[in-house]
Enzyme design. Structure first.
Site, PDB file in Angstrom:
ATOM      1  N   CYS A  89     -10.480  -4.417  -2.134  1.00 53.12           N
ATOM      2  CA  CYS A  89     -10.357  -2.962  -2.178  1.00 53.12           C
ATOM      3  C   CYS A  89     -10.861  -2.387  -3.502  1.00 53.12           C
ATOM      4  O   CYS A  89     -11.517  -1.344  -3.514  1.00 53.12           O
ATOM      5  CB  CYS A  89      -8.900  -2.574  -1.948  1.00 53.12           C
ATOM      6  SG  CYS A  89      -8.607  -0.788  -1.905  1.00 53.12           S
ATOM      7  N   CYS A 185      -0.825  -2.474   0.714  1.00 54.62           N
ATOM      8  CA  CYS A 185      -0.598  -1.043   0.926  1.00 54.62           C
ATOM      9  C   CYS A 185      -0.669  -0.655   2.392  1.00 54.62           C
ATOM     10  O   CYS A 185       0.081   0.217   2.840  1.00 54.62           O
ATOM     11  CB  CYS A 185      -1.575  -0.213   0.093  1.00 54.62           C
ATOM     12  SG  CYS A 185      -3.308  -0.299   0.627  1.00 54.62           S
TER      13      CYS A 185
END
Length: 345
Positions: A89, A185
Site C-alpha cells: 500500500c 486496515c
C-alpha cells in the site's frame, strides 16, 4: 512564506502528533485517505485538524486500494503465499495519493506518522533510515521508490512511541488516548480468512499430509494457513505439528515436526534498491525476513533477476509473500519479495 506539506492524517495518535510538530515549521494540509469502511477514523482526523486550525480533506482511495492491494492480497493467499499488504500500500496507494494532492495544491513535501528517518548522503542521495528501535517502521517503507524520498518527511523518526503518547496528552489532542490500530486496515476484525471467503472462490478443504505424502487429517482451505504455523491445526500425533509447506496445486498443506523450517538461504524477487543502484557484487548486510525487530547477518548476491540470501545462521520459515529487507547499520539498502526458500529460482 513557509513550505507546504501534505500530511496523511489517519485519525490515530501518531499522525495527530505529526500534525502538531509539522505545523511549527510548515504550512500543513491534512488528508484523510478514505477506504469506505466507516468507523471513527475520518471524524477523528477532522477533529484533530480542526483543533489545530489546519485545512482538511478526505480522499477516496477505495478503487486503487482494491486494484493494487486487496486483489493481490487475495491472489497471494490463494497461491499459497502470505502477503504483506501494508508494504504494497505505501508505494502503490498511500504515498501516490498524498503526492497527487501535494502536486494539486503546490506542496513540496508529503508526510506521514511513520516511525522512520531520512538522511541526505554525501553523494546527494536521500537515504531511508530506521526509526527508534522500539517502534521502527522502516521494514514497511522499504518498497518506496527512492525517487519519492526527497519529498517525504517523517516527523516522528526521532521519537519513541511513549514520547509521542506523552506529547499527545500534553497537547490535549482529541485522539490522545485512542488505542493503536494493529490490524490490516481493510480487514478491521483481523479475520482475513473470513474476508477471503466473503470475496468468493476460496479453495475447498483438503488434506494435511506429512513429507512422505501420508494423510494426517483435513484442512479448512489453504488460505487459512501460513508457513511455520503451529496453532489451530487440529491434528494430533507423536509430536506437535507445524505447517512446513503449502501446495496449492494439490490443495495440500504439508505438516512436520518443525525441524525442517530453518533455512540457510532464501531467494527474493523484484528488488527495490534505495541506498545503492544495484547489486554488482556480494554484499554483507543484516536482513529482516518478517515485520519484527529480528535482524540477522547475511550475504546477498544477485542472480536470476533476483537476490540470493545466504544467512550466517539459519532463519526460521522464510515465508513466500513476505519481505526481505536489507540494512547496513540504520540504512535501508533495499528489499525484495521472498520466493521459495532453499530453492534457487
Amino acid at each position: 512564506m513557509r513550505e507546504k506539506v501534505v500530511l496523511g492524517l489517519s485519525g490515530g495518535v501518531d499522525s495527530a502528533v505529526a500534525a502538531g510538530l509539522l505545523s511549527k515549521e510548515y504550512e500543513v494540509y491534512c488528508v484523510y485517505l478514505d477506504i469506505g469502511l466507516g468507523g471513527t477514523g475520518r471524524a477523528d482526523a477532522r477533529a484533530v485538524a480542526e483543533g489545530l486550525g489546519l485545512p482538511f480533506e478526505a480522499v477516496d482511495i477505495r478503487a486503487v486500494l482494491e486494484a493494487e492491494v486487496c486483489a493481490p492480497f487475495a491472489a497471494d493467499y490463494l497461491a499459497g503465499r502470505t502477503p504483506l499488504p501494508c508494504a504494497r500500500c505505501n508505494p502503490m496507494v498511500k504515498f501516490p495519493a498524498l503526492f497527487t494532492t501535494a502536486d494539486r495544491i503546490g506542496a513540496r513535501f508529503v508526510a506521514t506518522g511513520h516511525y522512520a528517518r531520512r538522511l541526505t548522503g554525501e553523494d546527494g542521495r536521500t537515504l531511508l533510515l530506521k526509526g527508534m528501535p522500539a517502534n521502527d517502521q522502516s521494514y514497511m517503507l522499504s518498497r518506496l521508490p527512492r525517487e519519492m524520498l526527497p519529498r517525504i518527511l517523517f516527523p516522528l523518526g526521532d521519537y519513541e512511541k511513549n514520547q509521542v503518547r506523552a506529547m499527545a496528552g500534553e497537547a490535549a489532542l482529541p485522539v490522545a488516548d485512542k488505542p493503536d490500530s494493529m490490524e490490516i486496515c481493510f480487514i478491521p476484525d483481523g479475520d482475513y480468512a473470513a474476508w477471503l471467503d466473503a470475496r468468493g472462490a476460496t479453495p475447498p478443504p483438503g488434506d494435511f499430509v506429512d513429507r512422505a505424502g501420508n494423510v494426517l487429517g483435513r484442512h479448512r482451505g489453504i488460505h487459512h494457513y501460513t508457513l511455520g504455523q503451529g496453532r489451530g491445526l487440529g491434528v494430533s500425533g507423536p509430536h506437535r505439528y507445524f505447517v512446513s509447506a503449502i501446495e496449492p496445486e494439490g490443495n495440500r498443506v504439508v505438516l512436520s515436526d518443525g525441524s525442517d523450517l530453518h533455512a540457510a538461504a532464501a531467494y527474493c524477487v523484484d528488488p527495490n534498491w534505495i541506498a545503492v543502484d544495484g547489486l554488482e557484487k556480494p554484499m554483507e548486510v543484516t536482513v529482516r525476513l518478517r515485520h519484527s525487530r529480528t535482524e540477522a547477518p547475511a550475504v546477498i548476491r544477485g542472480m536470476s533477476g533476483g537476490i540470493w540470501i545466504e544467512m550466517h545462521t539459519p532463519a526460521r520459515a522464510p515465508t513466500p509473500g513476505q519481505l526481505a529487507v536489507f540494512y547496513q547499520g540504520d540504512v535501508v539498502v533495499g528489499s525484495g519479495w521472498l520466493a521459495a526458500p532453499e530453492r534457487r529460482a
